[in-house]
Design a protein around this motif. Structure first.
Motif, PDB file in Angstrom:
ATOM      1  N   LYS A  65      19.136 -51.113 -24.624  1.00 39.29           N
ATOM      2  CA  LYS A  65      18.997 -50.824 -26.055  1.00 39.29           C
ATOM      3  C   LYS A  65      17.549 -50.483 -26.402  1.00 39.29           C
ATOM      4  CE  LYS A  65      19.971 -52.679 -30.659  1.00 39.29           C
ATOM      5  NZ  LYS A  65      20.496 -53.831 -31.448  1.00 39.29           N
ATOM      6  N   GLY A  66      16.620 -51.253 -25.823  1.00 36.37           N
ATOM      7  CA  GLY A  66      15.209 -50.984 -26.075  1.00 36.37           C
ATOM      8  C   GLY A  66      14.804 -49.597 -25.609  1.00 36.37           C
ATOM      9  N   GLU A  67      15.263 -49.215 -24.416  1.00 43.33           N
ATOM     10  CA  GLU A  67      14.918 -47.889 -23.889  1.00 43.33           C
ATOM     11  C   GLU A  67      15.543 -46.771 -24.718  1.00 43.33           C
ATOM     12  OE1 GLU A  67      14.262 -47.034 -19.783  1.00 43.33           O
ATOM     13  OE2 GLU A  67      15.050 -48.993 -19.196  1.00 43.33           O
ATOM     14  N   ALA A  68      16.770 -46.981 -25.170  1.00 45.74           N
ATOM     15  CA  ALA A  68      17.450 -45.968 -25.982  1.00 45.74           C
ATOM     16  C   ALA A  68      16.755 -45.799 -27.335  1.00 45.74           C
ATOM     17  CB  ALA A  68      18.913 -46.346 -26.175  1.00 45.74           C
ATOM     18  N   LEU A  69      16.371 -46.902 -27.950  1.00 51.23           N
ATOM     19  CA  LEU A  69      15.667 -46.822 -29.233  1.00 51.23           C
ATOM     20  C   LEU A  69      14.296 -46.186 -29.070  1.00 51.23           C
ATOM     21  CD1 LEU A  69      16.595 -50.317 -30.728  1.00 51.23           C
ATOM     22  CD2 LEU A  69      17.273 -48.090 -31.655  1.00 51.23           C
ATOM     23  N   LEU A  70      13.610 -46.543 -27.988  1.00 55.50           N
ATOM     24  CA  LEU A  70      12.296 -45.953 -27.721  1.00 55.50           C
ATOM     25  C   LEU A  70      12.427 -44.451 -27.495  1.00 55.50           C
ATOM     26  CD1 LEU A  70       9.289 -45.993 -27.006  1.00 55.50           C
ATOM     27  CD2 LEU A  70       9.919 -46.724 -24.696  1.00 55.50           C
ATOM     28  N   GLY A  71      13.410 -44.070 -26.686  1.00 55.96           N
ATOM     29  CA  GLY A  71      13.598 -42.657 -26.366  1.00 55.96           C
ATOM     30  C   GLY A  71      13.943 -41.808 -27.570  1.00 55.96           C
ATOM     31  N   SER A  72      14.687 -42.384 -28.501  1.00 53.79           N
ATOM     32  CA  SER A  72      15.099 -41.623 -29.685  1.00 53.79           C
ATOM     33  C   SER A  72      14.186 -41.864 -30.885  1.00 53.79           C
ATOM     34  CB  SER A  72      16.535 -42.008 -30.084  1.00 53.79           C
ATOM     35  OG  SER A  72      16.593 -43.386 -30.453  1.00 53.79           O
ATOM     36  N   GLY A  73      13.223 -42.775 -30.707  1.00 55.22           N
ATOM     37  CA  GLY A  73      12.425 -43.218 -31.849  1.00 55.22           C
ATOM     38  C   GLY A  73      11.420 -42.221 -32.360  1.00 55.22           C
ATOM     39  N   GLY A  74      10.706 -41.546 -31.431  1.00 49.85           N
ATOM     40  CA  GLY A  74       9.640 -40.662 -31.880  1.00 49.85           C
ATOM     41  C   GLY A  74       8.614 -41.464 -32.672  1.00 49.85           C
ATOM     42  N   SER A  75       8.407 -41.106 -33.941  1.00 46.69           N
ATOM     43  CA  SER A  75       7.489 -41.860 -34.804  1.00 46.69           C
ATOM     44  C   SER A  75       8.246 -42.713 -35.829  1.00 46.69           C
ATOM     45  CB  SER A  75       6.554 -40.892 -35.540  1.00 46.69           C
ATOM     46  OG  SER A  75       7.308 -39.980 -36.320  1.00 46.69           O
TER      47      SER A  75
END
Length: 419
Positions: A65-75
């Protein structure tokens, strides 16, 4: 009958666990393909019955979940903050995942810090503070906390600043780092290198000389200085004096603490003590332009601009090519411009107002002329500084020096094209 029911129940739990593993694996595969939205969709299917599985599988879920949120997070701060919470839970469930998550956590920290820097530049200090503190909660790196406190000061959130500064002090962080430096033969400037080997290669190339190892300035004095000034701002002089007394007792010869003590004394109106401490600071290394420059910075920060210019001028006596001192003097000399322009704009159209306007315009031009030599020399030392070029362009424009205005305008346009 009871045994049969129990076996059935266990089989049901195993089926749930297997289904969740399957969804998590799908999410991990999607992440590898940079399909982050798809990964989050799989994880949302696995989430409802997360409480029924063991900690190892929970950790796997939160890591994904952390990696998915980071990957889609941008700014997107909401997603980045969610990634911090997910990684923190993953490590809580399975500390052994620390090595696996080291890279993603480093990338997450970089995303938060870079975003905070943009906020700081835009004057969004509260947002910068929140992002840096969020980074600290994950990494436990006190430097993140230090910069969070600094932004809190800029945003006048003094309660948060005091809290974070105290946490920094409790951690033992000073901000001192070892640097490997050498002097650029062409520019004469001292430059820092990534490590000793890189520095040595640069020296062997012949482009650099005077290899040295130095320790950067401790931030402890600045931290204590800011804390005491906040206590004074809050009307708590007793706490301010107590904090400084303890710090000075611990390190009586620390120049940076002396400066903090002097700033506090000035704020409290004890000018005699302020002058005494300033004399001691200068006596500690009277031929060092850095000492005078730092005293200039401190004096400007507490509003004593005349003393600040005096210290900057002394730094220039010792090092005539001290670019930062030249720019800071110009900034202080130009600081009176806003009040003049505001008064000019407030005038009407009467004869008396027109006469007053002309007087104020001349005063403003005198301010420009006073600052100009410092900026022109700074430009010669560093002709690629966009801020210096832009300021010179504006001043030449106001002084109706069309030739130099056009020169600076062309220079600025060229620098902006270079990026």
């Amino acid at each position: 009958m009871k045994t049969r029911i129990l076996i059935t129940g266990l089989a049901f739990v195993s089926a749930i666990s297997f289904a969740q593993k399957k969804e998590i694996k799908k999410a991990e595969k999607a992440i590898q393909s940079n399909e982050y939205s798809e990964a989050l969709s799989y994880l949302s299917e696995a989430e409802p019955l997360l409480g029924t599985v063991d900690n190892a599988l929970k950790a796997q879920y939160y890591a994904a979940k952390g990696e998915a949120l980071l990957g889609s997070g941008g700014s997107d701060y909401t997603k980045l903050k969610g990634a911090v919470e997910a990684f923190s839970k993953a490590l809580e469930m399975d500390p052994k995942m620390e090595a696996q998550l080291a890279g993603p956590i480093q990338n997450l920290r970089a995303a938060l810090i870079n975003s905070a820097v943009k906020d700081q530049t835009a004057g969004q200090y509260q947002m910068a503070t929140d992002k840096l503190y969020t980074s600290y909660k994950l990494t436990k790196d006190p430097s993140d906390l230090y910069y969070a406190a600094s932004n809190a000061v800029n945003g006048k959130d003094y309660d948060s600043a005091l809290k974070y500064y105290q946490m920094v002090l409790d951690s033992g962080f000073t901000g001192e780092t070892e640097e490997f430096v050498a002097t650029n033969k062409e520019t004469g400037e001292v430059e820092a290198f990534e490590n000793e080997n890189v520095r040595n290669i640069a020296v062997k190339s012949g482009q650099f000389i005077k290899p040295e190892k130095r320790v950067t300035e401790s931030k402890k004095g600045e931290i204590l200085r800011n804390m005491t000034l906040i206590y004074i701002e809050n009307g708590d002089n007793e706490k301010a004096m107590g904090l400084m007394k303890d710090a000075r007792a611990e390190s009586p010869n620390d120049v940076y603490l002396m400066r903090a003590d002097a700033d506090m004394s000035y704020k409290m109106g004890d000018i005699a003590r302020y002058n005494e401490l300033m004399g001691k600071i200068v006596a500690s290394d009277p031929e060092n332009p850095e000492i005078y420059f730092n005293l200039g910075v401190g004096s400007a920060e507490i509003g004593n601009n005349e003393k600040a210019i005096e210290y900057y001028e002394k730094a220039l006596e010792l090092n005539p090519d001290y670019e930062a001192a030249l720019i800071n003097i110009a900034v202080l000399k130009l600081s009176g411009e806003d009040a003049l322009v505001e008064e000019m704009n407030s005038l009407g159209n009467s004869r008396a107002d027109n006469q007053k306007y002309d007087q104020l315009k001349q005063q403003r031009n005198d301010v420009y002329s006073d600052a100009l030599p410092y900026l022109e020399k700074a430009f010669k030392l560093k002709p690629d500084s966009q801020e210096v070029v832009r300021t010179l362009m504006n001043i030449y424009g106001q002084l109706a020096d069309d030739v130099k205005y056009k020169e600076m305008k062309a220079k600025l346009e060229a620098l902006e094209k270079q990026g």
